[in-house]
Design a protein around this motif. Structure first.
Motif, PDB file in Angstrom:
ATOM      1  N   GLU A 170       0.821  -1.201   0.000  1.00 41.23           N
ATOM      2  CA  GLU A 170       0.000   0.000   0.000  1.00 41.23           C
ATOM      3  C   GLU A 170       0.865   1.265   0.000  1.00 41.23           C
ATOM      4  OE1 GLU A 170      -3.555   0.253   0.010  1.00 41.23           O
ATOM      5  OE2 GLU A 170      -3.127  -1.743  -0.777  1.00 41.23           O
ATOM      6  N   ILE A 198       2.156   1.671  -3.516  1.00 43.59           N
ATOM      7  CA  ILE A 198       1.091   2.196  -4.402  1.00 43.59           C
ATOM      8  C   ILE A 198       0.842   3.667  -4.107  1.00 43.59           C
ATOM      9  CG2 ILE A 198      -1.357   2.005  -4.946  1.00 43.59           C
ATOM     10  CD1 ILE A 198      -1.150  -0.997  -4.444  1.00 43.59           C
ATOM     11  N   SER A 199       0.823   4.024  -2.836  1.00 42.33           N
ATOM     12  CA  SER A 199       0.613   5.428  -2.472  1.00 42.33           C
ATOM     13  C   SER A 199       1.748   6.302  -2.996  1.00 42.33           C
ATOM     14  CB  SER A 199       0.502   5.549  -0.960  1.00 42.33           C
ATOM     15  OG  SER A 199       0.397   6.897  -0.573  1.00 42.33           O
ATOM     16  N   GLU A 248       3.650   5.617  -5.625  1.00 43.96           N
ATOM     17  CA  GLU A 248       3.492   5.709  -7.087  1.00 43.96           C
ATOM     18  C   GLU A 248       2.380   6.685  -7.456  1.00 43.96           C
ATOM     19  OE1 GLU A 248       2.792   1.722  -8.274  1.00 43.96           O
ATOM     20  OE2 GLU A 248       4.932   1.162  -8.295  1.00 43.96           O
ATOM     21  N   LYS A 249       1.297   6.695  -6.661  1.00 54.28           N
ATOM     22  CA  LYS A 249       0.207   7.644  -6.915  1.00 54.28           C
ATOM     23  C   LYS A 249       0.699   9.081  -6.742  1.00 54.28           C
ATOM     24  CE  LYS A 249      -4.284   9.062  -5.107  1.00 54.28           C
ATOM     25  NZ  LYS A 249      -5.325   8.795  -4.076  1.00 54.28           N
ATOM     26  N   GLU A 250       1.523   9.292  -5.706  1.00 55.15           N
ATOM     27  CA  GLU A 250       2.047  10.626  -5.468  1.00 55.15           C
ATOM     28  C   GLU A 250       2.949  11.073  -6.606  1.00 55.15           C
ATOM     29  OE1 GLU A 250       2.175  14.109  -3.316  1.00 55.15           O
ATOM     30  OE2 GLU A 250       0.964  12.313  -2.942  1.00 55.15           O
ATOM     31  N   TYR A 253       2.717   9.956  -9.692  1.00 57.09           N
ATOM     32  CA  TYR A 253       1.908  10.110 -10.909  1.00 57.09           C
ATOM     33  C   TYR A 253       1.006  11.339 -10.845  1.00 57.09           C
ATOM     34  CZ  TYR A 253      -1.262   8.940 -14.722  1.00 57.09           C
ATOM     35  OH  TYR A 253      -1.993   8.973 -15.874  1.00 57.09           O
ATOM     36  N   LYS A 254       0.828  11.887  -9.671  1.00 55.76           N
ATOM     37  CA  LYS A 254      -0.103  12.996  -9.500  1.00 55.76           C
ATOM     38  C   LYS A 254       0.257  14.180 -10.389  1.00 55.76           C
ATOM     39  CE  LYS A 254      -2.646  15.116  -5.710  1.00 55.76           C
ATOM     40  NZ  LYS A 254      -2.733  15.265  -4.239  1.00 55.76           N
ATOM     41  N   GLU A 284      -1.052  13.449 -13.841  1.00 54.15           N
ATOM     42  CA  GLU A 284      -2.509  13.570 -13.868  1.00 54.15           C
ATOM     43  C   GLU A 284      -2.949  15.025 -13.843  1.00 54.15           C
ATOM     44  OE1 GLU A 284      -6.388  11.931 -11.380  1.00 54.15           O
ATOM     45  OE2 GLU A 284      -4.376  11.829 -10.519  1.00 54.15           O
TER      46      GLU A 284
END
Length: 728
Positions: free
Chosen positions: A612, A615-616, A618-620, A622-623, A626
């Motif tokens: 998790e 993933i968090s 990677e999300k940060e 990718y933000k 986006e």
């Protein structure tokens, strides 16, 4: 009224004054009503007083008799060096006949001739004879009181530093035989200061050896000048006769160490190592436990042994951890855990094994024992542990629900739970030593075989060896270092753990506590909070369910339970199942994962939280992409809207007329789209024919006329009728 006795000490008023007068009675004659006393604070000969005067002073509280112990009374003749004994015996042989001639020895007229005669018989001077007599009387007429106190001469504790006028001290150097002028240098205040700086800074702080600290001192403080050589500067030391020798440096360093040994040790090895290795070992920790079960010590160590895999026995694995739980009163091994869990769960497993049946524990590893061999299956009133696995909020159930205290030791103070620490050495010596795969305490030298390649024992086999050692210790080991008290000795109790445990429980009681194994297991699990949602009970990012929750509609919108916080107990090694603790701590419900295909299935909580976190992260990362794409999309949307606004023409119609006829216009748009969206329609040209465009324009105008007069609309679709009429 107190009677006067020879050797009593009189203290004269004022008593509270630091300079109060003390006089020792050395001769007493009631017939002549006189006594001789000697002032203990002055270097005078004895003088006489009247017994009646002294008695009157005692009655009027002008004087009092006190208990006064001289330094000579604290000395032992048998422990003196032979040389000092000979010196003392010689003095006594010369003076014995004179000091026994009382009271004439106290009278100056008679004492003078006696002293002269003693001087003639001996090699002593008159001042020496006087000094020996006074020391003898002040000590209470003890022979050993005449001993010369060389330990008090020379100003003990102070450094006798040389000055410019001091003659060269110490043994002459060998070089003086060839060059007499090179006599060396005395240690004056400056040199002594340099030595102490080198000792404290270079030896204690920088951890240099004495030899290296001495060399650094020379090149720091005893430089004559600097010379340049090959473009570099080099220091030139003072001539050897102008700088101290290494043995002189060691002498003063040794004096500094003796004057402050503890401070020097702390500075050299640090407080942590000093407390572990150099501390004063005073007292007995066992006496802290008044009854069996009052205090259990718990700690862990890594076994000095590599094991083999239980599934592929030819493959080596790592070294297991051993958790030991020992009763402080009887030194009884109450519980063990051997495995690879080093976090809180390892300590929890050891505590669970302590409070559960040892027969079942041994059976799980293929070992058969009887309940009498290891009967204890209880928990204590208090655990003593270091600031490790048990120092966290996960022990809530252990402390609050089970009512067991936990005492934490200070960091780096393993000596405060020395009992369990000492057992680690017992494991190494009595069980692990000479086993295949043993890790030698000595550093492995180049070419020695790797101990991992010799590993043959599996975890279960190694556990059998350790459990067997624990059973032997509890039932048969005679503990020579155990301090039996008077009651134990009177009743013939042997210093064997099982005997001590049984005797303590019968004679003194105990603090053992027994719990159901399921209750114990659930309370040892770490507990955190979850929340009821319409997707299930959400706990740490995963949703769980149970039959009771589904049956009672916990997850249905509008249920009063929605959003309620729940206490969830979990095993850090598995995410598949958790346990819901009931309201007010009553009852337990097992919970299953809602999504059986969840990526957390068959993973530990650490692994899931790591996933998790990745993933968090990677999300940060990718933000930014986006947000950039969203900004571009918003920009394009705004352009389309602005262009549409710019192309829109004013119709001149009222708002009511603009709104009226929306359904017909929508139907027309729909019909026009069907011509291009029809799956069977084949477009040969993307542009509409000019005739078609004219027809459509006419149709739209006719439709608008019909829309203005609703009465002209037929029962059918007016838009379609207008379109068909225009085509005809």
């Amino acid at each position: 009224m107190q009677s006067l006795i020879t050797n009593q000490v009189l203290q004269w008023a004022p008593f509270e004054d630091n300079n109060s007068t003390f006089e020792r009675i050395i001769y007493l004659s009631h017939i002549s009503d006189l006594l001789y006393v000697i002032d203990l604070n002055k270097d005078d000969f004895p003088f006489k007083r009247s017994i009646e005067d002294v008695t009157t002073a005692l009655v009027s509280d002008e004087a009092r008799i006190v208990n006064y112990i001289s330094e000579a009374e604290k000395m032992t003749y048998e422990l003196l060096p032979i040389k000092r004994k000979k010196e003392l015996d010689e003095a006594w042989n010369f003076l014995k006949e004179y000091v026994e001639n009382e009271p004439y020895i106290f009278m100056s007229d008679y004492r003078g001739p006696m002293v002269n005669e003693c001087v003639e018989k001996s090699s002593y001077s008159m001042p020496k004879v006087h000094r020996l007599l006074k020391k003898y009387w002040r000590s209470g007429k003890l022979k050993i009181g005449m001993l010369n106190r060389y330990d008090k001469s020379g100003g003990p504790g102070s450094n006798k530093l040389a000055t410019q006028d001091t003659k060269k001290r110490g043994r002459k150097r060998k070089i003086t035989k060839l060059e007499p002028e090179k006599v060396g240098v005395n240690t004056d205040a400056t040199i002594h200061k340099h030595m102490m700086v080198a000792y404290r800074k270079f030896h204690l702080r920088e951890k240099l050896s004495l030899r290296e600290s001495f060399k650094k001192m020379l090149r720091t403080f005893f430089i004559s000048h600097y010379e340049e050589e090959n473009g570099k500067s080099k220091p030139i030391l003072l001539p050897r006769e102008q700088r101290p020798e290494f043995k002189t440096y060691c002498y003063h360093v040794d004096k500094a160490k003796k004057s402050n040994f503890i401070g020097s040790s702390l500075a050299l090895i640090g407080e942590r190592r000093f407390n572990l290795d150099k501390r004063a070992k005073i007292g007995n920790q066992t006496k802290q436990a008044l009854v069996p079960g009052s205090i259990f010590h718990i700690d862990s160590t890594i076994a000095d042994l590599y094991l083999a895999s239980s599934y592929r026995e030819f493959l080596p694995i790592g070294r297991p951890v051993i958790y030991s739980v020992i009763d402080l009163f009887s030194h009884y091994i109450a519980g063990l855990y051997i495995g690879f869990e080093r976090s809180y769960i390892g300590a929890a497993m050891a505590i669970y094994n302590t409070g559960s049946s040892k027969v079942d524990l041994c059976q799980r590893i293929g070992m058969t024992i009887t309940p009498e061999e290891w009967p204890l299956a209880c928990l204590p009133r208090q655990f003593t542990a270091d600031r490790g696995e048990l120092l966290n909020t996960k022990t809530t159930g252990l402390r609050t629900l089970l009512g067991i205290d936990i005492e934490y030791m200070a960091p780096y103070r393993a000596d405060w739970k020395a009992l369990v620490e000492s057992f680690f050495n017992v494991y190494n010596v009595s069980a692990i030593s000479r086993l295949p795969g043993e890790v030698s305490i000595e550093m492995r030298r180049r070419g020695d075989p790797d101990p991992r390649l010799k590993a043959v024992l599996t975890l279960n086999e190694f556990s059998q060896i350790i459990y067997d050692l624990a059973i032997w210790h509890n039932n048969y080991h005679w503990m020579e270092g155990y301090a039996l008290d008077e009651d134990m000795i009177a009743e013939g109790v042997k210093p064997i753990p099982c005997d001590l445990l049984e005797w303590g429980m019968k004679r003194k009681g105990h603090c053992f506590r027994s719990f159901d194994e399921e209750i114990l297991k659930n309370n040892l699990l770490p507990t955190e909070t979850g929340r009821i949602t319409n997707l299930g009970i959400k706990f740490k990012g995963i949703h769980y369910k149970c039959e009771q929750a589904v049956r009672e509609g916990w997850f249905v919108d509008g249920n009063p339970r929605m959003g309620k916080k729940l206490n969830i107990a979990f095993d850090p090694r598995f995410t598949d199942k958790v346990i819901l603790k009931g309201d007010n701590g009553i009852g337990y419900l097992p919970l299953d994962m809602v999504d059986s295909n969840h990526h957390a299935k068959q993973k530990t909580w650490d692994e899931f939280e790591h996933i998790e976190e990745v993933i968090s992260l990677e999300k940060e990362l990718y933000k930014e992409v986006e947000e950039q794409a969203e900004a571009e999309r918003g920009y394009r949307r705004d352009n389309v809207v602005e262009m549409a606004k710019a192309l829109k023409q004013e119709s001149g119609l009222s708002n009511a007329k603009l709104i009226d006829g929306i359904a017909e216009r929508t139907a027309f748009e729909k019909e026009m789209l069907r011509r291009t969206e029809n799956f069977l329609h084949v477009e040969t040209n993307n542009e509409l024919p000019e005739q078609q465009v004219q027809v459509d324009s006419t149709s739209i105008e006719q439709a608008e006329v019909i829309a203005e007069n609703p009465k002209r609309q037929s029962s059918g679709n007016s838009r379609l009728q207008a379109l068909l009429a225009a085509q005809n």
